[in-house]
Enzyme design. Structure first.
Site, PDB file in Angstrom:
ATOM      1  CD  GLU A  77       0.986  -5.968   5.636  1.00  0.00           C
ATOM      2  OE1 GLU A  77       0.232  -5.854   4.661  1.00  0.00           O
ATOM      3  OE2 GLU A  77       1.697  -6.987   5.828  1.00  0.00           O
ATOM      4  CB  ALA A 124      -0.913  -0.003   1.217  1.00  0.00           C
TER       5      ALA A 124
END
Length: 260
Positions: free
Chosen positions: A135, A66
């Protein structure tokens, strides 16, 4: 909608969506998620399109995560909204699309990129592909379905290791884990996807739609997969595709499915 970050090519009942942000390694920002939602929706509603392939532009990345710059300063509320809207508009949306979606992984598929690939109905990677959910190295967890879909695909233990180490695996290990269906050379990636897509498009799009629904039901906590299969199986008997498919079989000819 005018697309800035993706483009679409259509040929022989197949549509290829290419995510085109090469300077950002095709990272998913909110604009790109919105464009992908519109593209998938429009293609799913087009009766001429039987299979959708999604890939990234360039040779380096499918989607390398992202766009962190967009949410680095988000609050708790904004973070929850980001995940909820993303899952609704893209990741869950793709998983439940009635048109088959193949992920053509042509390089890095990290974070949201791997989550997008896992939302597709299956995945084909080239030999340069690298996959991971990094992440936790940023102090957050996968928020677009990664903690749910990765264990479903490769098992809880392997998924826990990948998520907790934030490490990457190569295409061969992804194949051994069952994360991807095939590993091919970079030159073969899109042709192989198109070849498999062509085989799919020869079959009943109506039956495939119900097969997708039945398979997905088996992975939902609020659904009974066997009951969903029974219902979908019975529903198929009322379709024109069933009449054509069975008639063609009995007549020893190739079926020409009307798609209804």
């Amino acid at each position: 909608m005018d697309f800035e970050n993706i483009y679409i090519e259509e040929e022989n009942n197949l549509a290829t969506i290419t995510i085109n942000r090469p300077s950002k390694l095709n990272a998913l920002n909110q604009r790109t998620i919105k464009e992908l939602h519109v593209a998938f929706k429009e293609l799913d509603e087009d009766p001429e399109i039987k299979v959708i392939i999604v890939t990234g532009s360039g040779e380096k990345a499918f989607v390398a995560g992202a766009d962190i710059s967009e949410f680095a300063n988000f609050s708790v509320k904004e973070g929850r909204q980001l995940a909820a809207i993303g899952q609704e508009k893209l990741f869950d949306f793709v998983e439940n699309l009635t048109t088959p979606v193949i992920a053509a992984i042509n390089g890095f598929a990290l974070g949201g990129g791997l989550e997008l690939a896992m939302a597709c109905h299956f995945r084909i990677a080239n030999s340069n592909a690298r996959m991971g959910l990094p992440e936790v190295s940023l102090g957050v967890i996968p928020g677009y379905g990664g903690t749910q879909r990765l264990p479903q695909l490769i098992g809880k233990g392997r998924a826990m290791e990948m998520i907790m180490t934030a490490g990457m695996i190569d295409a061969d290990k992804a194949f051994a884990y069952g994360l991807v269906n095939h590993v091919v050379s970079p030159e073969e990636l899109l042709p192989v996807c198109a070849k498999i897509g062509s085989r799919i498009s020869n079959n009943s799009s109506v039956a495939i739609k119900y097969a997708i629904k039945a398979v997905n039901a088996g992975f939902r906590y609020d659904a009974d997969g066997f009951s969903a299969e029974i219902d979908a199986f019975g529903t198929c008997f009322g379709t024109d595709d069933f009449k054509e498919g069975t008639s063609a079989f009995l007549d020893k000819r190739k079926a020409d499915f009307p798609g209804s």
